[in-house]
Design an enzyme around this catalytic site. Sequence first.
Site, PDB file in Angstrom:
ATOM      1  CE  LYS A   1      75.565  89.567  -2.909  1.00 41.34           C
ATOM      2  NZ  LYS A   1      76.202  89.304  -1.687  1.00 41.34           N
TER       3      LYS A   1
ATOM      4  CG  HIS B   1      77.477  87.616   2.409  1.00 47.42           C
ATOM      5  ND1 HIS B   1      78.542  86.914   1.798  1.00 47.42           N
ATOM      6  CD2 HIS B   1      77.369  88.688   1.765  1.00 47.42           C
ATOM      7  CE1 HIS B   1      78.847  87.480   0.611  1.00 47.42           C
ATOM      8  NE2 HIS B   1      78.103  88.846   0.844  1.00 47.42           N
TER       9      HIS B   1
ATOM     10  CG  ASP C   1      78.517  86.714  -2.465  1.00 49.36           C
ATOM     11  OD1 ASP C   1      79.191  86.127  -3.166  1.00 49.36           O
ATOM     12  OD2 ASP C   1      78.430  87.688  -2.202  1.00 49.36           O
TER      13      ASP C   1
ATOM     14  CE  LYS D   1      82.522  87.403  -2.966  1.00 51.12           C
ATOM     15  NZ  LYS D   1      81.367  87.610  -1.899  1.00 51.12           N
TER      16      LYS D   1
END
Length: 374
Positions: free
Chosen positions: A64, A66, A99, A101
């Site tokens: 994962k 960012h 991630d 979002k």
Amino acid sequence: MDQHPILKATYASRAESATHPLTAYLFRLMELKSSNLCVSADVSTARDLLHLADKLGPSIVVLKTHYDIISGWDFNPHTGTGAKLAALARRHGFLIFEDRKFGDIGNTVQLQYVAGSARIIDWAHIVNVNMLPGKASVTALADAAARWRERYPYEVRTSVTVGTPRSESFDDDPPSSAPQANGNTADGQSGGSGLGDGKVDGRKGSIVSVTTVTQHYEPATSPRLTKDMAEGDETVFAGIEEAPTDRGLLILAQMSTVDTLAGPAYTAACVEAAREHGDFVMGFVSQQNLNTTADDQFLSMTPGCQLPPEGEGENGVVAGDGKGQQYNTPRKLIVGKGVDMVIVGRGILNAADQKGEAERYRKAAWEAYLERVR
Ligand code: 5BU
């Protein structure tokens, strides 16, 4: 919900019944690597990110990211950080989950997903969406992914020609003065606007340089993510083929934080949206298994996971991080809450021996899964 048959189903059987190709692939990968561990690669430089992915790749099935916390991210679509991560994913057998979002109107999330410098869709197999804006953002992301996939076997060829048009190209009709974009040729003349020392219509021609940009799609001989990688970077993890080109979405249905506003009504809306987009939505980032109807077979991935220090057993208490984050052990989440995969960041990243710690988490999470389906 506790009685949902999926809780007793093995990952191998779920690979068989999954309708989303990427979900099926992920379950196969989990069986192959005896891993239901996702590492949250929350490091601060691109170098550390690639190093970590290479080091922990053998223990995980999902990495994962960012990408927006990483300094030095190289945006080159073919040789940059995303492409390098994709090569490591292929070599070690894991999927990349950005991630991000997404949480905006449909048009904006589409652009954030496929455009901009990062071109997330090119390197991230999985992304997630915050459902606050409503179902339209899920539909928009699904449409963007479908359009991207249609063009996947092709690559954009961009030609930029800078030059001075030749006198022969001058005629009585003034040519277009606008440089052309998205044309079909790159002959350097389509944007011509003036030349040399000839006189046209009584006016003195002047020498101007013309830039012509043309773009067109060409069949790619191999999937985009494998193109242009250095020799040796195309290794595929033994025992399974390369991941499908399908892209998948996780809906952020519940959060791990202490005072999350994602209450039951919000979560129910997430499940409803997932059912409407079974061809794109793989499942949820959630704190529990959210399958309720007989047909539901969504994947659940769960952050907010740590183990007590080695030797204390799983019953030891794990405190939060003092910034809203709460932690549960892999067993509590996988056996107690029925989730499929745990997401671990600092529990592994802060360890002196990150590789050893990743293995400790992998084993704990895998044993919890075996205990659940036994
Ligand atoms: P940690 O270091 O294991 O606490 O990191 C957890 C990661 O999962 C971090 O990247 C968060 O952004 C992410 N996360 C989370 O912690 N809780 C959530 O509910 C969601 C994501 Br959604």
